[in-house]
Design a protein around this motif. Structure first.
Motif, PDB file in Angstrom:
ATOM      1  N   GLN A  84     -48.302   2.337  80.643  1.00  0.00           N
ATOM      2  CA  GLN A  84     -47.621   1.114  81.060  1.00  0.00           C
ATOM      3  C   GLN A  84     -48.576   0.175  81.773  1.00  0.00           C
ATOM      4  O   GLN A  84     -48.432  -1.031  81.718  1.00  0.00           O
ATOM      5  N   TYR A 320     -40.374   3.993  90.431  1.00  0.00           N
ATOM      6  CA  TYR A 320     -41.471   3.453  89.620  1.00  0.00           C
ATOM      7  C   TYR A 320     -42.342   2.610  90.527  1.00  0.00           C
ATOM      8  O   TYR A 320     -41.901   1.558  90.986  1.00  0.00           O
ATOM      9  N   GLY A 346     -29.735  -0.480  83.732  1.00  0.00           N
ATOM     10  CA  GLY A 346     -30.562  -0.398  84.938  1.00  0.00           C
ATOM     11  C   GLY A 346     -30.087   0.669  85.910  1.00  0.00           C
ATOM     12  O   GLY A 346     -30.638   0.816  86.994  1.00  0.00           O
ATOM     13  N   ALA A 347     -29.061   1.446  85.517  1.00  0.00           N
ATOM     14  CA  ALA A 347     -28.509   2.450  86.425  1.00  0.00           C
ATOM     15  C   ALA A 347     -29.439   3.645  86.576  1.00  0.00           C
ATOM     16  O   ALA A 347     -29.356   4.379  87.562  1.00  0.00           O
ATOM     17  N   GLY A 348     -30.315   3.878  85.584  1.00  0.00           N
ATOM     18  CA  GLY A 348     -31.263   5.008  85.683  1.00  0.00           C
ATOM     19  C   GLY A 348     -31.064   6.055  84.594  1.00  0.00           C
ATOM     20  O   GLY A 348     -31.663   7.124  84.666  1.00  0.00           O
ATOM     21  N   LYS A 349     -30.279   5.733  83.592  1.00  0.00           N
ATOM     22  CA  LYS A 349     -29.982   6.717  82.536  1.00  0.00           C
ATOM     23  C   LYS A 349     -31.239   7.092  81.746  1.00  0.00           C
ATOM     24  O   LYS A 349     -31.538   8.280  81.557  1.00  0.00           O
ATOM     25  N   SER A 350     -31.982   6.097  81.297  1.00  0.00           N
ATOM     26  CA  SER A 350     -33.202   6.386  80.514  1.00  0.00           C
ATOM     27  C   SER A 350     -34.221   7.122  81.371  1.00  0.00           C
ATOM     28  O   SER A 350     -34.984   7.955  80.877  1.00  0.00           O
ATOM     29  N   THR A 351     -34.242   6.784  82.664  1.00  0.00           N
ATOM     30  CA  THR A 351     -35.198   7.451  83.550  1.00  0.00           C
ATOM     31  C   THR A 351     -34.894   8.940  83.589  1.00  0.00           C
ATOM     32  O   THR A 351     -35.813   9.771  83.541  1.00  0.00           O
TER      33      THR A 351
HETATM   34  P1  ADP Z   1     -30.824   2.457  82.233  1.00  0.00           P
HETATM   35  O1  ADP Z   1     -31.367   3.365  81.200  1.00  0.00           O
HETATM   36  O2  ADP Z   1     -29.595   2.997  82.911  1.00  0.00           O
HETATM   37  O3  ADP Z   1     -30.575   1.070  81.737  1.00  0.00           O
HETATM   38  P2  ADP Z   1     -33.403   2.740  83.448  1.00  0.00           P
HETATM   39  O4  ADP Z   1     -33.545   4.176  83.681  1.00  0.00           O
HETATM   40  O5  ADP Z   1     -34.080   2.164  82.268  1.00  0.00           O
HETATM   41  O6  ADP Z   1     -31.864   2.344  83.418  1.00  0.00           O
HETATM   42  O7  ADP Z   1     -33.927   1.941  84.703  1.00  0.00           O
HETATM   43  C1  ADP Z   1     -33.622   2.289  86.032  1.00  0.00           C
HETATM   44  C2  ADP Z   1     -34.360   1.335  86.971  1.00  0.00           C
HETATM   45  O8  ADP Z   1     -35.753   1.538  86.886  1.00  0.00           O
HETATM   46  C3  ADP Z   1     -34.141  -0.139  86.656  1.00  0.00           C
HETATM   47  O9  ADP Z   1     -34.049  -0.807  87.885  1.00  0.00           O
HETATM   48  C4  ADP Z   1     -35.378  -0.544  85.919  1.00  0.00           C
HETATM   49  O10 ADP Z   1     -35.683  -1.900  86.162  1.00  0.00           O
HETATM   50  C5  ADP Z   1     -36.420   0.361  86.512  1.00  0.00           C
HETATM   51  N1  ADP Z   1     -37.446   0.722  85.508  1.00  0.00           N
HETATM   52  C6  ADP Z   1     -37.246   1.325  84.329  1.00  0.00           C
HETATM   53  N2  ADP Z   1     -38.409   1.571  83.688  1.00  0.00           N
HETATM   54  C7  ADP Z   1     -39.383   1.118  84.502  1.00  0.00           C
HETATM   55  C8  ADP Z   1     -40.805   1.086  84.424  1.00  0.00           C
HETATM   56  N3  ADP Z   1     -41.458   1.594  83.396  1.00  0.00           N
HETATM   57  N4  ADP Z   1     -41.481   0.529  85.441  1.00  0.00           N
HETATM   58  C9  ADP Z   1     -40.835   0.041  86.511  1.00  0.00           C
HETATM   59  N5  ADP Z   1     -39.509   0.043  86.655  1.00  0.00           N
HETATM   60  C10 ADP Z   1     -38.774   0.577  85.670  1.00  0.00           C
END
Ligand code: ADP
Length: 555
Positions: A84, A320, A346-351
């Motif tokens: 990234q 992050y 933006g809730a954190g699901k993908s994270t």
């Molecule tokens: P969701 O999948 O629920 O939409 P994410 O897990 O993508 O949410 O994101 C959770 C939070 O982390 C958000 O506030 C997003 O902006 C932030 N975020 C996600 N990916 C990154 C990244 N690579 N670098 C910095 N911040 C990130």
């Protein structure tokens, strides 16, 4: 190189015999010997130069190839945070321009240090033997040259750095243009893109001109100093022939040695300027090579063995680069069941899904699969047992078959086709011209959205991993594709521990447990019916966001 230097010095040395024996004495026997010697000297010099060039080129090529392989392996071993941080354009520039810069550095060092320094030393030795006093005097010019060149070298460094950044900008621009061409055209961004690209190109042009200017400035410095040295020698030579009866041959040999030394000395001055610019590229490349991946496997990591496949997140917090994304998350995905994550964007699901893949380590808490902390097992064994189907299906340039085969190494034709059948993909694949051998095009442009998804599902089918991570596509498909995809997913989820980022009502209804997330926390958990009864975030999300099957997508 030693031979080249020695023969060059010998060609100066022999000038004494040429002048005294040939021009002054003119003894026919000695003339023939001198002529024969000259042929031998130049023959050796020619052969030695040839061998030196060929060997050096081979070494250079193998250095570039070795570095490129090492860099690529290194980049693949880096964690997500590295990728990234590092724009693709910089990576491309590293593997192309900077790998070649390392080669130039070595070549410059070898040719300049090896050949030119040796040659200068040999010629200076000839000068000293012929006339120590005047040699000493001419050598006083050297410190002046070193000071002048030193100044140039310092300037080169900053110019070279700027040049690299702008070069990477050009490459990034080209990459973006290739991948985003539809958006560029649809939004009439041609003008904007052109301006951006032109800026990068012009900056590189400016820096290149500056570099050429610095490089060329070594010439006037060296020529002027050379002129002084030669004039000095001429004055001295006239005087010493007159006063001390030196032979013309001695004077000519000395002058030849000096003139011959002057050339490599000039080259050395130039080389130090070029060397500095190439060192900047090489330095940047080694900075990348020296970056240790933040995410390391433990030395005694063992292979992960999954029996049931229960995934537990225990008090996970993650940020992050300082921006909190997950806050004290505890949840469990029971074996062979479907756990849905829902919540606003933006809730954190993908994270969470990324953490289960161990794309990054949490700042606190731990993730276990069947009780084993995922940090205690090898990354390869962890990811081997996880199938991941993401929203944006990435397809590699190649055939349909190849793209499914990525799911598992060494899969047979039979298994690939079975996976495609299970993914409801066999029908459309056979209808394509070329069938399983049909090319998917760059990033799957020959396929529709629904077809791409089914290829991704087939890939996951083939992988047949006990854990399935699924990021449901949000984009709507037509009714038939939607039904096909849903059916294929249903088959894929059966018998696996599935964690799904759910966007569709049908998936959510089917889920065994739903975790509702908001701002990095789990705010509600339960089944669809429970949560609907309880009201709150889930009920309002349900009213606003969740689509039913494709049939009500368009509403
Ligand atoms: P969701 O999948 O629920 O939409 P994410 O897990 O993508 O949410 O994101 C959770 C939070 O982390 C958000 O506030 C997003 O902006 C932030 N975020 C996600 N990916 C990154 C990244 N690579 N670098 C910095 N911040 C990130």
């Amino acid at each position: 190189m030693i031979l080249v230097a020695a023969t060059t010095a010998a060609s100066a040395w022999i000038m004494e015999a040429v002048v005294d024996d040939v021009v002054v004495d003119n003894d026919p026997a000695r003339v023939s010997i001198v002529a024969a010697l000259v042929i031998v000297i130049f023959l050796i010099k020619g052969m030695a130069t040839f061998a030196q060039r060929v060997i050096l080129a081979k070494i250079g090529n193998s250095i570039v190839a070795g570095l490129q392989k090492r860099l690529y392996r290194h980049i693949l071993s880096q964690d997500m945070a590295f990728h990234q941080r590092m724009p693709g354009g910089e990576l491309v520039t590293h593997i192309s321009t900077n790998a070649a810069a390392v080669r130039s550095v070595l070549e410059l060092l070898i040719t300049s240090v090896g050949r030119d320094v040796l040659t200068v030393i040999a010629l200076v030795a000839v000068m000293f033997v012929k006339d120590p006093l005047i040699s000493l005097m001419t050598l006083f010019i050297a410190p002046v040259a070193v000071l002048g060149i030193g100044y140039l070298v310092r300037r080169v460094r900053s110019v070279a750095k700027k040049q690299f950044i702008n070069l990477a900008g050009i490459v990034t621009g080209m990459q973006e243009t290739a991948t985003g061409i539809r958006v560029i055209k649809a939004f009439n961004l041609e003008g904007k893109m052109t301006t951006r690209m032109n800026n990068s190109i012009e900056s590189v042009e400016t820096q290149a001109n500056r570099m050429a200017n610095l490089d060329a400035r070594s010439s006037p410095i060296m020529e002027t100093l050379g002129g002084f040295a030669i004039a000095l020698v001429i004055l001295y030579a006239g005087w010493s022939v007159r006063e001390h009866g030196k032979t013309p041959g001695e004077v000519v040999a000395f002058l030849t040695a000096m003139l011959l030394a002057y050339d490599p000395a000039k080259r050395l001055a130039k080389v130090s300027v070029i060397l500095r610019s190439q060192l900047v590229g090489a330095g940047l490349l080694y900075e990348v090579l020296d970056t240790e991946p933040a995410l390391q496997e433990r030395g005694d990591a063992e292979n992960l063995v999954i029996n049931g496949g229960v995934i537990r997140l225990e008090n996970i917090s993650f940020a992050y680069a300082g921006a909190p994304a997950l806050n004290d998350i505890t949840l469990e995905a029971p074996p062979q069941s479907v756990t849905a994550l829902v919540g606003p964007s933006g809730a954190g699901k993908s994270t969470i899904v990324g953490m289960i893949e161990r794309f990054a380590d949490p700042q606190s808490g731990r993730i276990t699969i069947d009780g084993t902390d995922i940090r205690d097992v090898t990354l390869h064994s962890l990811r081997e047992q996880i199938a991941f189907v993401s929203q944006d299906t990435f397809l590699f340039d190649g055939s349909v078959r190849d793209n499914i085969a990525f799911g598992r190494e060494g899969a047979t034709l039979e298994q690939i086709e079975q996976a495609a059948r299970n993914a409801n993909a066999d029908g459309f694949i056979r209808a394509m011209r070329g069938g399983y051998d049909a090319p998917v095009g760059t990033n799957g442009e020959n396929l529709s959205g629904g077809q791409r998804q089914r290829i991704a599902i087939a890939r996951a089918m083939l992988r047949d991993a006990p854990v399935l991570l699924l990021d449901e596509a949000t984009s709507a498909l037509d009714a038939q594709s939607e039904a096909n995809v849903q059916e294929a997913l249903e088959r894929l989820m059966t018998g696996r521990t599935t964690v799904v980022i759910a966007h569709r009502l049908s998936t959510i209804r089917r889920a065994d447990i739903i975790h509702v997330m908001d701002e990095g926390r789990v705010v509600q958990s339960g089944t669809h019916n429970d949560l609907m009864e309880r009201g709150g975030l889930y009920a309002s999300l349900h009213a606003l966001q969740f689509r039913g099957t494709s049939r009500d997508c368009g509403q």
